[in-house]
Design an enzyme around this catalytic site. Sequence first.
Site, PDB file in Angstrom:
ATOM      1  N   TYR A  57       0.854  -1.200   0.000  1.00 22.28           N
ATOM      2  CA  TYR A  57       0.000   0.000   0.000  1.00 22.28           C
ATOM      3  C   TYR A  57       0.877   1.233   0.000  1.00 22.28           C
ATOM      4  O   TYR A  57       1.837   1.319   0.777  1.00 22.28           O
ATOM      5  CB  TYR A  57      -0.914   0.037   1.225  1.00 22.28           C
ATOM      6  CG  TYR A  57      -2.346  -0.216   0.829  1.00 22.28           C
ATOM      7  CD1 TYR A  57      -2.995   0.668  -0.027  1.00 22.28           C
ATOM      8  CD2 TYR A  57      -3.032  -1.334   1.283  1.00 22.28           C
ATOM      9  CE1 TYR A  57      -4.305   0.428  -0.426  1.00 22.28           C
ATOM     10  CE2 TYR A  57      -4.335  -1.574   0.888  1.00 22.28           C
ATOM     11  CZ  TYR A  57      -4.967  -0.692   0.025  1.00 22.28           C
ATOM     12  OH  TYR A  57      -6.241  -0.931  -0.369  1.00 22.28           O
ATOM     13  N   GLU A  59      -0.532   4.773  -0.562  1.00 20.52           N
ATOM     14  CA  GLU A  59      -1.355   5.971  -0.801  1.00 20.52           C
ATOM     15  C   GLU A  59      -0.515   7.216  -0.567  1.00 20.52           C
ATOM     16  O   GLU A  59       0.225   7.319   0.421  1.00 20.52           O
ATOM     17  CB  GLU A  59      -2.576   5.967   0.112  1.00 20.52           C
ATOM     18  CG  GLU A  59      -3.612   4.951  -0.358  1.00 20.52           C
ATOM     19  CD  GLU A  59      -4.828   4.868   0.555  1.00 20.52           C
ATOM     20  OE1 GLU A  59      -4.789   5.434   1.648  1.00 20.52           O
ATOM     21  OE2 GLU A  59      -5.802   4.218   0.162  1.00 20.52           O
ATOM     22  N   ASP A 210      -5.670  14.107 -25.263  1.00 24.39           N
ATOM     23  CA  ASP A 210      -5.775  12.695 -24.889  1.00 24.39           C
ATOM     24  C   ASP A 210      -5.128  11.876 -26.018  1.00 24.39           C
ATOM     25  O   ASP A 210      -5.749  11.618 -27.046  1.00 24.39           O
ATOM     26  CB  ASP A 210      -7.260  12.336 -24.725  1.00 24.39           C
ATOM     27  CG  ASP A 210      -7.485  10.845 -24.469  1.00 24.39           C
ATOM     28  OD1 ASP A 210      -6.522  10.068 -24.565  1.00 24.39           O
ATOM     29  OD2 ASP A 210      -8.640  10.475 -24.194  1.00 24.39           O
ATOM     30  N   THR A 236      -2.905   6.289 -22.183  1.00 25.29           N
ATOM     31  CA  THR A 236      -2.750   4.959 -21.607  1.00 25.29           C
ATOM     32  C   THR A 236      -1.343   4.471 -21.944  1.00 25.29           C
ATOM     33  O   THR A 236      -0.717   4.951 -22.892  1.00 25.29           O
ATOM     34  CB  THR A 236      -3.774   3.969 -22.179  1.00 25.29           C
ATOM     35  OG1 THR A 236      -3.774   4.083 -23.594  1.00 25.29           O
ATOM     36  CG2 THR A 236      -5.157   4.235 -21.642  1.00 25.29           C
ATOM     37  N   LYS A 239      -1.101   0.856 -25.180  1.00 25.68           N
ATOM     38  CA  LYS A 239      -1.460   0.787 -26.611  1.00 25.68           C
ATOM     39  C   LYS A 239      -0.161   0.896 -27.428  1.00 25.68           C
ATOM     40  O   LYS A 239       0.671   0.000 -27.350  1.00 25.68           O
ATOM     41  CB  LYS A 239      -2.476   1.874 -26.941  1.00 25.68           C
ATOM     42  CG  LYS A 239      -3.803   1.696 -26.174  1.00 25.68           C
ATOM     43  CD  LYS A 239      -4.850   2.697 -26.629  1.00 25.68           C
ATOM     44  CE  LYS A 239      -6.206   2.459 -25.992  1.00 25.68           C
ATOM     45  NZ  LYS A 239      -6.403   3.192 -24.725  1.00 25.68           N
ATOM     46  N   ARG A 245      -1.017  -2.365 -18.769  1.00 24.84           N
ATOM     47  CA  ARG A 245      -2.335  -1.712 -18.813  1.00 24.84           C
ATOM     48  C   ARG A 245      -2.396  -0.617 -17.746  1.00 24.84           C
ATOM     49  O   ARG A 245      -2.210  -0.888 -16.565  1.00 24.84           O
ATOM     50  CB  ARG A 245      -3.390  -2.786 -18.544  1.00 24.84           C
ATOM     51  CG  ARG A 245      -4.816  -2.415 -18.759  1.00 24.84           C
ATOM     52  CD  ARG A 245      -5.628  -3.670 -18.991  1.00 24.84           C
ATOM     53  NE  ARG A 245      -5.249  -4.248 -20.262  1.00 24.84           N
ATOM     54  CZ  ARG A 245      -5.695  -3.825 -21.451  1.00 24.84           C
ATOM     55  NH1 ARG A 245      -6.580  -2.847 -21.511  1.00 24.84           N
ATOM     56  NH2 ARG A 245      -5.275  -4.377 -22.560  1.00 24.84           N
TER      57      ARG A 245
HETATM   58  N1  DSN Z   1     -10.996   0.843 -25.324  1.00 21.73           N
HETATM   59  C1  DSN Z   1     -10.067   1.748 -25.946  1.00 21.73           C
HETATM   60  C2  DSN Z   1      -9.995   1.543 -27.410  1.00 21.73           C
HETATM   61  O1  DSN Z   1     -10.159   0.409 -27.838  1.00 21.73           O
HETATM   62  O2  DSN Z   1      -9.754   2.475 -28.143  1.00 21.73           O
HETATM   63  C3  DSN Z   1     -10.380   3.126 -25.607  1.00 21.73           C
HETATM   64  O3  DSN Z   1     -10.497   3.226 -24.235  1.00 21.73           O
END
Ligand code: DSN
Length: 432
Positions: A57, A59, A210, A236, A239, A245
């Site tokens: 933990y 925090e 974003d 994120t 990707k 993730r």
């Molecule tokens: N789920 C993602 C995508 O496939 O683009 C976006 O959050």
Amino acid sequence: MTPSSPLSRWLVSDPEISRLLDEELVRQRTTLQLIASENFASTAVLAATGSVLTNKYAEGYPGRRYYGGNQVIDEVEDLARDRLKALFGAEHANVQPHSGANANVAAYQALLEPGDTILAMRLDQGGHLTHGSPASITSKIWRFVSYGLTPASDDPSAPGEIIDFDQVRDLALAERPKLIVAGATAYSRIIDAKDFRSIADEVGAYLMFDCAHTAGLIAGGAHPSPVGIADVVTFTTHKTLRGPRGGAILSTQDLAKKIDSAIFPGLQGGPLEHVIAAKAVAFKEAQAPSFSVYAHKVVENAAALAVALKVEGFRLVSGGTDNHLVLADLQAFDADLTGKEAQEVMDRGGITANRNTVPDDPRSPFVTSGLRFGTAAETTAGMGPDQMAQVASLIGRVLRERGDEVAVKTVRDDVAALCAQFDPYAALDEQG
Ligand code: DSN
């Protein structure tokens, strides 16, 4: 093929989950991974994600934790933050968001009061749920106004379906948003933060970018960076950036405290420090020159896939791609074929992609008339433009011959033969 995963070997006490891990590894190795938001994380990223840091933990933030025993954890999180700042040349980094959605909600919370107006991209034209979908909590807290794309045109030199900046500016002047959001989940063209910055400045709005989908392309120098132009950049890490993730936020130094407070205690509790360690690993991997080569290959492969899909008879939204994804409109290929059925048929043929709405889609978001394909994962596996032509041909074949189970099975065998030459996890076999 019966690959033995080192991860599943730790799971002798749980044969059911162990078996499922192995089955998923087989699926990922023997079928084509074309979901634009997915990738194959390195074994180093997998190792950090599966580490003992999950026990802790923490925090708070490095040097200011609410629990003891965080000396090592502080070093991990500091390394992750420093590597991320260096990778993008940012003043401030927060690596705690559990996801891109959390990163976006926290950014809104840092910059706005409930009820404030946000100008963002329409979900059905490429935006994200957190860009104001009625189904998302974001639209219950803030007031969204949406911009979209220019109309499609038959002129091949100007096919349209690109962000309509006249509309963005008109809406900004009329609605006076406190925040403008740039970025998308199903848009295949370069988004330059400068085009939004001038409009945001004209109306005195913050600009958030974003880049969940394109963070890896930006880190690798294949796309222009919004850092230093947008006030806040969210993304994120799993990707095109090819990490674990999770999410992250970059900001100017003057917004640092607001961003950090919005994540913790504003939105989240204990950070996932095992994932933060894996993010640090991925940020280091993304600093290597080979990652820049990778990012450029992803774009090159998407361009090759786009050309080959057109040969197969698909109409592409905006006519093509500048990034890692292609949005194919099925209506020209086969007016009776929905995105939902196409996705299911491709699954049977060993081709993993997702259905997607296309602009002005006559079908519902659950059914759709489009398919979204991405090249980030199979580029990691080593595929190049020649394989993209084969992939497009396999997609065309399986969809055309969808009524013939023998033909679908033949496609599946051909997919497996192709994937056997490009195994992202061949290294797993060599590890103990
Ligand atoms: N789920 C993602 C995508 O496939 O683009 C976006 O959050």
